[in-house]
Write a protein that holds these residues in place. Structure first.
Motif, PDB file in Angstrom:
ATOM      1  N   GLY B  89     -38.161 -66.212 -67.768  1.00 37.09           N
ATOM      2  CA  GLY B  89     -36.946 -65.875 -67.027  1.00 37.09           C
ATOM      3  C   GLY B  89     -36.876 -66.726 -65.771  1.00 37.09           C
ATOM      4  O   GLY B  89     -37.868 -67.353 -65.374  1.00 37.09           O
ATOM      5  N   THR B  90     -35.713 -66.735 -65.139  1.00 42.01           N
ATOM      6  CA  THR B  90     -35.477 -67.625 -64.002  1.00 42.01           C
ATOM      7  C   THR B  90     -36.592 -67.574 -62.969  1.00 42.01           C
ATOM      8  O   THR B  90     -37.176 -68.591 -62.607  1.00 42.01           O
ATOM      9  N   THR B  91     -36.904 -66.365 -62.497  1.00 44.13           N
ATOM     10  CA  THR B  91     -37.849 -66.253 -61.405  1.00 44.13           C
ATOM     11  C   THR B  91     -39.250 -66.672 -61.847  1.00 44.13           C
ATOM     12  O   THR B  91     -39.946 -67.385 -61.135  1.00 44.13           O
ATOM     13  N   TYR B  93     -40.047 -68.671 -64.233  1.00 43.36           N
ATOM     14  CA  TYR B  93     -40.052 -70.122 -64.428  1.00 43.36           C
ATOM     15  C   TYR B  93     -40.219 -70.820 -63.084  1.00 43.36           C
ATOM     16  O   TYR B  93     -41.046 -71.718 -62.926  1.00 43.36           O
ATOM     17  N   LEU B  94     -39.453 -70.361 -62.098  1.00 44.36           N
ATOM     18  CA  LEU B  94     -39.513 -70.963 -60.766  1.00 44.36           C
ATOM     19  C   LEU B  94     -40.880 -70.792 -60.125  1.00 44.36           C
ATOM     20  O   LEU B  94     -41.336 -71.623 -59.367  1.00 44.36           O
ATOM     21  N   LYS B  95     -41.523 -69.673 -60.449  1.00 44.76           N
ATOM     22  CA  LYS B  95     -42.762 -69.325 -59.753  1.00 44.76           C
ATOM     23  C   LYS B  95     -44.023 -69.796 -60.472  1.00 44.76           C
ATOM     24  O   LYS B  95     -45.117 -69.384 -60.122  1.00 44.76           O
ATOM     25  N   CYS B 129     -37.720 -62.124 -69.486  1.00 47.68           N
ATOM     26  CA  CYS B 129     -37.556 -61.063 -68.525  1.00 47.68           C
ATOM     27  C   CYS B 129     -38.087 -59.698 -68.929  1.00 47.68           C
ATOM     28  O   CYS B 129     -37.595 -59.023 -69.823  1.00 47.68           O
ATOM     29  N   GLY B 131     -38.409 -57.643 -66.384  1.00 48.42           N
ATOM     30  CA  GLY B 131     -37.869 -56.829 -65.295  1.00 48.42           C
ATOM     31  C   GLY B 131     -38.831 -56.565 -64.153  1.00 48.42           C
ATOM     32  O   GLY B 131     -38.662 -55.617 -63.409  1.00 48.42           O
ATOM     33  N   CYS B 132     -39.856 -57.399 -64.042  1.00 45.94           N
ATOM     34  CA  CYS B 132     -40.792 -57.240 -62.919  1.00 45.94           C
ATOM     35  C   CYS B 132     -40.740 -58.490 -62.052  1.00 45.94           C
ATOM     36  O   CYS B 132     -41.766 -58.968 -61.553  1.00 45.94           O
ATOM     37  N   CYS B 133     -39.542 -59.020 -61.885  1.00 46.03           N
ATOM     38  CA  CYS B 133     -39.345 -60.337 -61.274  1.00 46.03           C
ATOM     39  C   CYS B 133     -39.909 -60.424 -59.859  1.00 46.03           C
ATOM     40  O   CYS B 133     -40.214 -61.510 -59.380  1.00 46.03           O
ATOM     41  N   SER B 134     -40.019 -59.289 -59.177  1.00 48.30           N
ATOM     42  CA  SER B 134     -40.560 -59.313 -57.825  1.00 48.30           C
ATOM     43  C   SER B 134     -42.002 -59.775 -57.820  1.00 48.30           C
ATOM     44  O   SER B 134     -42.497 -60.242 -56.810  1.00 48.30           O
ATOM     45  N   HIS B 135     -42.671 -59.593 -58.946  1.00 46.30           N
ATOM     46  CA  HIS B 135     -44.080 -59.974 -59.009  1.00 46.30           C
ATOM     47  C   HIS B 135     -44.283 -61.186 -59.901  1.00 46.30           C
ATOM     48  O   HIS B 135     -45.330 -61.358 -60.516  1.00 46.30           O
ATOM     49  N   ILE B 151     -48.808 -58.004 -66.556  1.00 50.29           N
ATOM     50  CA  ILE B 151     -49.612 -58.535 -65.459  1.00 50.29           C
ATOM     51  C   ILE B 151     -48.736 -59.381 -64.546  1.00 50.29           C
ATOM     52  O   ILE B 151     -48.153 -60.378 -64.973  1.00 50.29           O
ATOM     53  N   GLY B 152     -48.614 -58.943 -63.306  1.00 48.71           N
ATOM     54  CA  GLY B 152     -47.817 -59.678 -62.337  1.00 48.71           C
ATOM     55  C   GLY B 152     -48.657 -60.689 -61.584  1.00 48.71           C
ATOM     56  O   GLY B 152     -49.882 -60.667 -61.656  1.00 48.71           O
ATOM     57  N   ARG B 153     -47.980 -61.562 -60.849  1.00 47.91           N
ATOM     58  CA  ARG B 153     -48.624 -62.593 -60.019  1.00 47.91           C
ATOM     59  C   ARG B 153     -49.683 -63.351 -60.800  1.00 47.91           C
ATOM     60  O   ARG B 153     -50.822 -63.505 -60.366  1.00 47.91           O
TER      61      ARG B 153
END
Lengths: 603, 177
Positions: B89-91, B93-95, B129, B131-135, B151-153
């Motif tokens: 997802g966008t975020t 991919y960017l991160k 996505c 839906g955990c884009c914040s992480h 798993i985030g980050r």
């Protein structure tokens, strides 16, 4: 289980669903007993209310359990608290809550104790749990991230801000998300205590057309993307003559980087259930479907529980609150496809087929699910309907803009200090959300662009974000409100690469039913790949624009129509980056393959 | 059934899948639901299983095959024990998930155009996505028991640790040596 507020207080209460339900059942939960007066019954209720607030022993720990917090270790934090409470023998209740959207403090917990300030702790690790709780119990809140309110008797209280003193909380207007992070999503009782189902109770005392009028006066517009006035949709279905009608709640948040619907349904499923029943009553439907995304396992689980509980207490099912109105809700979960979030494609999937969009007209309001008149609303829209019926349209309409009332939940992520979900009045500027609320770029980075409204929304340069987030202004700038997504893009990213990545997404997600989308997205992707590899020409940009316009006009659904927007908006606002790839064979951000080759030759 | 894999490997027979379908009401609209259950129980959708699901809800095999080959959750080819999804997802991919995906595939020695590791333990797929884009960046593992771990980050270090843990678990259960 012991007595809860949802039960009858004594034998004098004659409420008995479904045969003899009391129309005042909901009001009676918080203000009761209403049908008789008995000091003991009042005392019973007061005791239970106190218990809900502070737990059975006067101390309660709230642990936020939602997809977002679970991704960064909330389950481990929960276990650590449970173990600590067990081993220490402390009399503490542990309560699961949803998430309030401040994702940058995940995983977080809140400790409450009667007479003391409820304290929220940020970025909690399992190792810290013991220290946090024991310090709090000793009357020291100095390590807290924020307090809900002050009581003036805890140590360090005045060095810790209250939520209302924090800009990212103060600038929000939390109407639909007011319960998120505060109540246990699996407890209908906690929802009702906070005013839940009062909107339904009020709606059922009105005539259906009055309910629709209320929605009209509140100026509610669909929160799913297009911003269509909700009352027109409802009235269109109400006016249809049909024995069967349906309400469909779209909880398939297909847009990458959109997570506000997920957060809402996971944190407060009952608000959706209530909104759906109200919609069903207004249009004359007796069956509703919630369409949940593939990633929505937790949302589906909590919704299922919410539906069961609502049925158990006569708020769903036959003869709801003695009104004679019957309604039932079923959950359907997506098997994974971007098109599934498109309103007619979603109907196809509920019918057990491929989720490809239908040709319109006929529109779903006349021929929807199984050919019957159907209202399809985004979950947030339905939650707003519940709030409007609870608070009245007059209060609601004062928030927002002249043409569009209320608030919108926005999902903010990317290169940003405070990613999360924030509920703001419609018409709040994007700059306010990005800079004030979400805190702008992290240290050392500078923002370049903001993706507004999801993949079909488009990019705006930072210089242009001083505009209000609403349904009328954004399209003039070539972007759309969409699902309320804001993704911050910093200077180290390449817009050509992002445009290409978006197109790759549309290529893999195009359902293939219509030619402009199936072939158009592929062609646009190959052009973008050409440009990003340094083989593009000036004509390619013209070709992209021409193709883009064709897709906007000719595709069967909004997903195809929206596919070229990231590319078109990137070309519109970041033409110099495209030119650098084309003319100078250079990727300014050093991301596209064109620049990697240059580096290799130099080395 | 030309071109559609017949039942291979796996400890779950079509009978067990049929048994699990029993709870699903027999009507055509439940096709997606039936295939979801079958995918979860069997791990993929071989021809017999798709046919069983089709029969159960009362639609022709052709329609069930049509649906089984459309949605991302379904696979008509056998998959690894662990299904690892890398969010694109966008975020994410960017991160940095583009780099994470490359790292994961090289770690598991999965070549371009392939998805499953040679020991049959891991299938790596892109998804969009959670839906955990914040992480972000986020990866998700669908475990053999149907549970899902998000798993985030994620970083190469986090991924390395995760794969080590899963490999250890697989060895303990005797799925690999």
């Amino acid at each position: 289980m012991s007595w809860t507020l949802m039960n009858r207080c004594c034998l004098k209460c004659w409420h008995k669903p479904p045969d003899n339900p009391c129309p005042n059942y909901v009001q009676c939960r918080i203000k009761g007993p209403l049908c008789h007066d008995d000091p003991e019954c009042r005392e019973l209720r007061a005791r239970r209310l106190n218990e809900l607030e502070f737990g059975r022993y006067g101390v309660k720990v709230r642990v936020a359990i939602a997809s977002c917090t679970l991704a960064v270790g909330a389950a481990e934090v929960y276990e650590a608290i449970r173990d600590y409470v067990k081993e220490s023998g402390l009399a503490i209740d542990i309560s699961v809550v949803g998430c309030h959207g401040l994702d940058f403090i995940d995983p977080w917990i809140e400790v409450v104790r009667k007479g003391y300030p409820p304290a929220i702790y940020a970025n909690v690790s399992p190792e810290e749990v013991e220290d946090i709780i024991s310090r709090y119990l000793s009357g020291d809140v100095s390590k807290a991230f924020a307090l809900r309110y002050r009581t003036g008797n805890a140590k360090g209280e005045f060095h810790v801000p209250t939520l209302d003193e924090l800009v990212f909380w103060r600038k929000q207007v939390r109407l639909v998300s007011s319960n998120c992070g505060l109540i246990n999503p699996e407890s209908i009782e906690e929802y009702v205590v906070r005013g839940g189902y009062l909107g339904l109770a009020r709606a059922l005392r009105m005539r259906p057309e009055e309910v629709i009028e209320e929605i009209k006066l509140a100026k509610l517009r669909g929160r799913g993307g297009a911003g269509f006035p909700t009352w027109i949709k409802w009235k269109a279905v109400k006016d249809q003559v049909s024995d069967v009608k349906y309400v469909v709640a779209n909880a398939e948040e297909g847009d990458p980087s959109a997570f506000s619907n997920r957060l809402l349904v996971e944190s407060d499923p009952h608000i959706l259930v209530e909104g759906m029943i109200i919609a069903g009553y207004a249009i004359g439907a007796s069956k509703g479907y919630v369409f949940v995304g593939t990633e929505g396992d937790l949302a589906a689980e909590r919704l299922k529980k919410a539906i069961e509980e609502a049925k158990k207490y006569g708020l769903l099912g036959e003869n709801i609150l003695g009104s004679g109105f019957a309604f039932d809700i079923e959950i359907v979960q997506d098997a994974g496809r971007y098109t599934s979030g498109e309103e007619t494609a979603l109907l196809e999937e509920i019918e057990g087929k491929r989720s490809t969009p239908r040709v319109r007209p006929p529109y779903p309001v006349t021929k929807g699910l199984w050919g019957k008149p159907t209202v399809i609303n985004n979950v947030e829209t339905l939650a707003h309907a519940a709030v409007i019926l609870r608070d009245g349209w007059d209060r609601y309409a004062t928030i927002g803009t002249e043409k569009s009332g209320g608030t919108k939940m926005v999902s903010v992520s990317g290169s940003i200090k405070r990613p999360g979900v924030y509920e703001v009045p419609i018409g709040t500027t994007i700059r306010t959300i990005i800079e004030d609320i979400a805190g702008g770029a992290p240290e050392g980075l500078k923002l370049k662009a903001v993706e507004v409204g999801g993949p079909a929304g488009g990019f705006l340069p930072v210089s242009e974000i001083n505009i209000p987030l609403d349904y009328d202004t954004l399209p003039k700038l070539g972007v759309a409100m969409g699902s309320g997504v804001l993704v911050a893009v910093d200077e180290h990213k390449c817009m050509v690469d992002l445009a290409r990545q978006f197109m790759a997404f549309f290529v893999s997600e195009s359902c293939g039913k219509c030619v402009p989308c199936r072939v158009g997205t592929k062609t646009m992707l190959s052009i973008l790949e050409r440009i990003s590899s340094g083989k593009g020409s000036e004509e390619d940009l013209e070709l992209l624009k021409e193709l883009g316009e064709t897709l906007k006009d000719a595709c069967l659904c909004a997903l195809g129509n929206g596919a070229p927007i990231p590319v078109l908006s990137s070309i519109r606002y970041f033409k110099e980056e495209f030119s650098a790839h084309i003319r100078e064979k250079r990727c300014p951000a050093g991301i596209c393959p064109v620049s990697r080759e240059v580096v290799r030759y130099e080395g | 059934m030309i071109g559609h894999t017949a039942c291979v490997g796996g400890s779950v027979s079509a009978d067990i899948v049929l048994n699990n379908l029993k709870n699903i009401e027999r009507k055509p609209q439940n096709l997606v639901k039936a295939l979801r259950v079958a995918q979860e129980v069997k791990g993929y959708l071989p021809a017999e299983v798709v046919e069983a699901a089709a029969k159960h809800v009362g639609v022709p095999y052709s329609r069930a095959f049509n649906v089984a080959t459309f949605y991302h959750l379904f696979s008509i080819e056998p998959l690894g024990k662990y299904r690892v999804f890398v969010c694109m997802g966008t975020t994410c991919y960017l991160k940095g998930n583009k780099e994470n995906l490359q790292y994961l595939k090289s770690l598991l020695n999965i070549k371009e155009g392939q998805h499953t590791s040679s020991d049959g333990l891991f299938t790596v797929e892109e998804m969009r996505c959670l839906g955990c884009c914040s992480h972000a960046p986020v990866i998700a593992v669908y475990m053999p028991n149907g549970a899902r771990k998000v798993i985030g980050r994620a970083t190469p270090e986090v991924i390395q640790k995760l794969i080590d843990e899963l490999r250890k678990e697989a060895r303990e259960r005797g799925w690999v040596k």
